[in-house]
Design a protein around this motif. Structure first.
Motif, PDB file in Angstrom:
ATOM      1  N   HIS A  26      20.905  12.439  -0.357  1.00 13.43           N
ATOM      2  CA  HIS A  26      22.214  12.395   0.308  1.00 13.43           C
ATOM      3  C   HIS A  26      22.239  11.179   1.213  1.00 13.43           C
ATOM      4  CE1 HIS A  26      20.332  13.919   4.055  1.00 13.43           C
ATOM      5  NE2 HIS A  26      19.508  14.476   3.190  1.00 13.43           N
ATOM      6  N   PHE A  32       9.094   5.758  -2.016  1.00 12.49           N
ATOM      7  CA  PHE A  32      10.367   5.037  -2.073  1.00 12.49           C
ATOM      8  C   PHE A  32      10.333   3.756  -1.247  1.00 12.49           C
ATOM      9  CE2 PHE A  32      12.783   8.612  -3.974  1.00 12.49           C
ATOM     10  CZ  PHE A  32      13.442   7.849  -4.928  1.00 12.49           C
ATOM     11  N   VAL A  60       0.869  -1.186   0.000  1.00 11.07           N
ATOM     12  CA  VAL A  60       0.000   0.000   0.000  1.00 11.07           C
ATOM     13  C   VAL A  60       0.899   1.228   0.000  1.00 11.07           C
ATOM     14  CG1 VAL A  60      -1.826   1.250   1.199  1.00 11.07           C
ATOM     15  CG2 VAL A  60      -1.738  -1.269   1.293  1.00 11.07           C
ATOM     16  N   GLY A  61       0.875   1.984  -1.111  1.00 12.43           N
ATOM     17  CA  GLY A  61       1.700   3.194  -1.217  1.00 12.43           C
ATOM     18  C   GLY A  61       2.900   2.953  -2.109  1.00 12.43           C
ATOM     19  N   GLU A  99      -1.891   2.529  -5.079  1.00 20.05           N
ATOM     20  CA  GLU A  99      -1.546   3.937  -4.845  1.00 20.05           C
ATOM     21  C   GLU A  99      -2.801   4.784  -4.963  1.00 20.05           C
ATOM     22  OE1 GLU A  99       1.130   5.880  -3.802  1.00 20.05           O
ATOM     23  OE2 GLU A  99      -0.500   7.339  -3.952  1.00 20.05           O
ATOM     24  N   ALA A 124      14.336   5.772   4.234  1.00 24.76           N
ATOM     25  CA  ALA A 124      13.175   4.974   3.819  1.00 24.76           C
ATOM     26  C   ALA A 124      13.655   3.773   2.989  1.00 24.76           C
ATOM     27  CB  ALA A 124      12.200   5.832   3.010  1.00 24.76           C
ATOM     28  N   LEU A 184      11.424  10.434   7.693  1.00 28.85           N
ATOM     29  CA  LEU A 184      12.502   9.639   7.106  1.00 28.85           C
ATOM     30  C   LEU A 184      12.988  10.339   5.853  1.00 28.85           C
ATOM     31  CD1 LEU A 184      10.889   6.052   7.082  1.00 28.85           C
ATOM     32  CD2 LEU A 184      12.559   6.925   8.725  1.00 28.85           C
ATOM     33  N   GLY A 228       7.740   2.868   6.270  1.00 27.08           N
ATOM     34  CA  GLY A 228       7.798   4.178   5.624  1.00 27.08           C
ATOM     35  C   GLY A 228       7.463   5.302   6.585  1.00 27.08           C
ATOM     36  N   TYR A 256       5.998  17.808  -4.231  1.00 24.30           N
ATOM     37  CA  TYR A 256       5.660  17.845  -2.801  1.00 24.30           C
ATOM     38  C   TYR A 256       6.820  18.412  -1.971  1.00 24.30           C
ATOM     39  CZ  TYR A 256       2.016  14.840  -4.624  1.00 24.30           C
ATOM     40  OH  TYR A 256       0.975  14.340  -5.369  1.00 24.30           O
ATOM     41  N   ALA A 294       8.312  12.035  -3.292  1.00 19.57           N
ATOM     42  CA  ALA A 294       9.515  12.428  -4.038  1.00 19.57           C
ATOM     43  C   ALA A 294       9.202  12.682  -5.521  1.00 19.57           C
ATOM     44  CB  ALA A 294      10.586  11.341  -3.909  1.00 19.57           C
ATOM     45  N   PRO A 297      -0.877   6.313   6.400  1.00 18.40           N
ATOM     46  CA  PRO A 297      -0.856   6.792   7.789  1.00 18.40           C
ATOM     47  C   PRO A 297      -1.273   5.704   8.785  1.00 18.40           C
ATOM     48  CG  PRO A 297      -1.998   8.342   6.345  1.00 18.40           C
ATOM     49  CD  PRO A 297      -1.760   7.112   5.540  1.00 18.40           C
ATOM     50  N   ARG A 329      -2.984   8.106  -5.023  1.00 18.09           N
ATOM     51  CA  ARG A 329      -2.846   9.264  -5.922  1.00 18.09           C
ATOM     52  C   ARG A 329      -2.919   8.808  -7.376  1.00 18.09           C
ATOM     53  NH1 ARG A 329       2.400  11.842  -2.848  1.00 18.09           N
ATOM     54  NH2 ARG A 329       1.271  12.930  -1.190  1.00 18.09           N
TER      55      ARG A 329
HETATM   56  P1  FDA Z   1       5.678   8.545   0.727  1.00 24.46           P
HETATM   57  O1  FDA Z   1       4.869   9.539   1.448  1.00 24.46           O
HETATM   58  O2  FDA Z   1       6.596   9.007  -0.315  1.00 24.46           O
HETATM   59  O3  FDA Z   1       4.701   7.470   0.045  1.00 24.46           O
HETATM   60  C1  FDA Z   1       3.544   6.986   0.678  1.00 24.46           C
HETATM   61  C2  FDA Z   1       2.517   6.724  -0.405  1.00 24.46           C
HETATM   62  O4  FDA Z   1       1.406   6.008   0.140  1.00 24.46           O
HETATM   63  C3  FDA Z   1       1.934   7.993  -0.998  1.00 24.46           C
HETATM   64  O5  FDA Z   1       2.122   7.983  -2.399  1.00 24.46           O
HETATM   65  C4  FDA Z   1       0.459   7.937  -0.613  1.00 24.46           C
HETATM   66  O6  FDA Z   1      -0.385   8.513  -1.607  1.00 24.46           O
HETATM   67  C5  FDA Z   1       0.240   6.449  -0.502  1.00 24.46           C
HETATM   68  N1  FDA Z   1      -0.909   6.085   0.343  1.00 24.46           N
HETATM   69  C6  FDA Z   1      -1.193   6.519   1.585  1.00 24.46           C
HETATM   70  N2  FDA Z   1      -2.355   5.979   2.020  1.00 24.46           N
HETATM   71  C7  FDA Z   1      -2.794   5.170   1.040  1.00 24.46           C
HETATM   72  C8  FDA Z   1      -3.945   4.328   0.886  1.00 24.46           C
HETATM   73  N3  FDA Z   1      -4.877   4.222   1.861  1.00 24.46           N
HETATM   74  N4  FDA Z   1      -4.089   3.624  -0.248  1.00 24.46           N
HETATM   75  C9  FDA Z   1      -3.186   3.733  -1.269  1.00 24.46           C
HETATM   76  N5  FDA Z   1      -2.078   4.516  -1.175  1.00 24.46           N
HETATM   77  C10 FDA Z   1      -1.895   5.223  -0.038  1.00 24.46           C
HETATM   78  N6  FDA Z   1      14.043  13.233   1.850  1.00 24.46           N
HETATM   79  C11 FDA Z   1      15.336  13.416   1.493  1.00 24.46           C
HETATM   80  O7  FDA Z   1      16.119  12.471   1.516  1.00 24.46           O
HETATM   81  N7  FDA Z   1      15.759  14.649   1.055  1.00 24.46           N
HETATM   82  C12 FDA Z   1      14.933  15.718   0.989  1.00 24.46           C
HETATM   83  O8  FDA Z   1      15.353  16.816   0.600  1.00 24.46           O
HETATM   84  C13 FDA Z   1      13.568  15.532   1.377  1.00 24.46           C
HETATM   85  N8  FDA Z   1      12.697  16.564   1.319  1.00 24.46           N
HETATM   86  C14 FDA Z   1      11.414  16.393   1.782  1.00 24.46           C
HETATM   87  C15 FDA Z   1      10.540  17.472   1.772  1.00 24.46           C
HETATM   88  C16 FDA Z   1       9.248  17.308   2.246  1.00 24.46           C
HETATM   89  C17 FDA Z   1       8.316  18.477   2.246  1.00 24.46           C
HETATM   90  C18 FDA Z   1       8.836  16.047   2.755  1.00 24.46           C
HETATM   91  C19 FDA Z   1       7.466  15.859   3.327  1.00 24.46           C
HETATM   92  C20 FDA Z   1       9.688  14.985   2.735  1.00 24.46           C
HETATM   93  C21 FDA Z   1      10.988  15.142   2.257  1.00 24.46           C
HETATM   94  N9  FDA Z   1      11.861  14.076   2.207  1.00 24.46           N
HETATM   95  C22 FDA Z   1      13.163  14.265   1.806  1.00 24.46           C
HETATM   96  C23 FDA Z   1      11.428  12.734   2.667  1.00 24.46           C
HETATM   97  C24 FDA Z   1      10.904  11.847   1.536  1.00 24.46           C
HETATM   98  O9  FDA Z   1       9.767  12.423   0.958  1.00 24.46           O
HETATM   99  C25 FDA Z   1      10.589  10.489   2.157  1.00 24.46           C
HETATM  100  O10 FDA Z   1      11.769   9.879   2.572  1.00 24.46           O
HETATM  101  C26 FDA Z   1       9.912   9.556   1.220  1.00 24.46           C
HETATM  102  O11 FDA Z   1       8.765  10.152   0.721  1.00 24.46           O
HETATM  103  C27 FDA Z   1       9.563   8.324   2.009  1.00 24.46           C
HETATM  104  O12 FDA Z   1       8.870   7.471   1.227  1.00 24.46           O
HETATM  105  P2  FDA Z   1       7.639   6.661   1.784  1.00 24.46           P
HETATM  106  O13 FDA Z   1       7.451   5.605   0.779  1.00 24.46           O
HETATM  107  O14 FDA Z   1       7.825   6.262   3.187  1.00 24.46           O
HETATM  108  O15 FDA Z   1       6.429   7.715   1.840  1.00 24.46           O
END
Ligand code: FDA
Length: 385
Positions: free
Chosen positions: A64, A13, A9-10, A34, A362, A357, A349, A58, A43, A239, A36
């Motif tokens: 890094h 990364f 789910v999601g 997904e 992540a 993260l 995540g 976003y 990312a 979440p 969205r």
């Molecule tokens: P992520 O949020 O990317 O993915 C989760 C996915 O699950 C989303 O696409 C969402 O739509 C989906 N989802 C949720 N509920 C769902 C449901 N019920 N059904 C289906 N899909 C669902 N990192 C870094 O290394 N350098 C940087 O400069 C930055 N900058 C940065 C800026 C901002 C504003 C934020 C918020 C974050 C960063 N990051 C970052 C962090 C980076 O965004 C983060 O590490 C990754 O998004 C983590 O990936 P995840 O897969 O955990 O979550």
């Protein structure tokens, strides 16, 4: 879903890293759901149509890491530019390098101080507050860097980030404020840094190209969860509180609003990110995306800027940064207990663990989950089948 060996789910990364590894290393079929209309999570990036400039939809994403395994892993899917992140901050009509370093301190105090002299000056200013008597964020910040630097660079910025007077914010919101006693103004100090040569979207899409991976967009897991066959494991990166229908209460987040604009000039601010420390400017920072890729051809007469505003997230907002108050931590502990009791669901995540993260974290965490949890589980299933 009926043919899936694993449901993810999601498609951020975390989710895509799990899906790609399980498909390529274990030969298992993975369906990624997904919500969205595009994959890639936060990312994700897109070319702004008028200028062709890549915009991180976003918020700016800088890659890094010092983790060798992650660095070796990610380079299977993208090459990186030699980009090094540097940030500046406007305070009371002057522009300073960030994070606070010798250049910032010398410019701010109009002095020529070496590292030891600067350290002594900051220590002297910080002594105004006894660290044991700290009761709020403002006191904490002053006890770390002294009042003059706090007022110039931290107070207004923090007030805008939280929309709250820093005297009313808990001290625990900051544990340290980095001050560098050198002229090094690189933002990150990791061993490896760079941006994906052909962009984040291309990198994220490559993670999803394996024949055993299907990414289905525009689908909310909670609308289709009844279709997941019994016994098929689920990796959930949405979440954490939503998964349990907010049964223990809502975890609090900060969100961001972005205001994007194409300007009829070739260069607006001369750098990728400019922070605005003064309280009378409503945005916290401005990103100018052409500067993330100086190696690319960009229009000479147009540029894309994005103003960023920060505030507490309401139920309908995108959750960006965990607020993580003491109350949040108590709620989180209860959700963690409930999560541990779900035999077929693995929470991971940023959203699934209520943790900020970075991308490399992540990815590292996804690789560890594949090694330690999914590999034994999915191999066991194969033997039984
Ligand atoms: P992520 O949020 O990317 O993915 C989760 C996915 O699950 C989303 O696409 C969402 O739509 C989906 N989802 C949720 N509920 C769902 C449901 N019920 N059904 C289906 N899909 C669902 N990192 C870094 O290394 N350098 C940087 O400069 C930055 N900058 C940065 C800026 C901002 C504003 C934020 C918020 C974050 C960063 N990051 C970052 C962090 C980076 O965004 C983060 O590490 C990754 O998004 C983590 O990936 P995840 O897969 O955990 O979550």
């Amino acid at each position: 879903l009926a043919a899936a060996d694993l449901v993810v789910v999601g498609s951020g990364f975390y989710g895509l890293t799990v899906a790609e590894r399980v498909a390529s290393q274990l030969g298992r079929r993975v369906v990624v759901l997904e919500r969205r209309s595009h994959l890639g999570g936060n990312a994700w990036s897109e070319r702004e149509p008028e200028t062709g400039i890549e915009v991180h939809r976003y918020g700016a994403h800088l890659f890094h890491t010092s983790n060798q395994r992650v660095w070796d892993h990610v380079r299977q899917f993208t090459e990186f530019t030699g980009y090094q992140h540097r940030v500046f901050s406007v305070s009371k009509g002057q522009t300073y390098p960030m994070p606070i370093n010798l250049g910032t301190i010398n410019q701010f105090f109009g002095r020529h101080l070496g590292p030891e002299q600067a350290r002594a000056l900051v220590r002297e200013h910080a002594a105004e507050i006894d660290p044991d008597q700290v009761t709020n964020l403002e006191d904490k910040a002053i006890s770390l860097i002294g009042r003059p630097l706090y007022e110039a660079f931290v107070r207004g910025y923090t007030e805008k980030q939280w929309q709250t007077d820093p005297r009313e914010l808990p001290a625990e919101v900051i544990s340290r404020l980095p001050v560098r006693y050198t002229f090094d103004n690189r933002y990150f100090s990791d061993r490896y840094e760079g941006l994906p040569v052909d962009g984040y979207a291309a990198w994220l899409q490559r993670l999803a190209t394996h024949a055993l991976v299907d990414v289905v967009t525009d689908v909310d897991f909670f609308d289709v969860r009844a279709l997941v066959p019994a016994g098929v494991p689920v990796v959930y990166t949405g979440p954490l509180d939503r998964y349990f229908d907010f049964g223990e209460g809502r975890l609090s987040w900060r969100t961001l609003d972005f205001e994007q604009e194409v300007l009829p000039i070739g260069d607006f601010q001369g750098c990728p990110v400019m922070n605005y420390a003064d309280p009378d400017v409503p945005w916290t920072r401005i990103h100018e995306f052409r500067h993330f890729h100086p190696e690319r051809e960009h229009p000479a007469d147009r540029t894309v800027v994005v103003r960023e505003y920060s505030r507490s997230a309401e139920a309908a907002d995108e959750p960006y940064y965990p607020v993580n108050t003491a109350a949040d931590r108590a709620v989180l502990a209860r959700y963690r207990e409930r999560a541990a009791a779900e035999p077929d669901v693995y929470f991971g995540g940023r959203l699934g663990t209520y943790q900020y993260l970075d991308m490399h974290m992540a990815i590292a965490s996804a690789l560890t989950t594949v090694d330690n949890v999914l590999t034994p589980r999915l191999t066991r299933t194969a033997v039984v089948a």
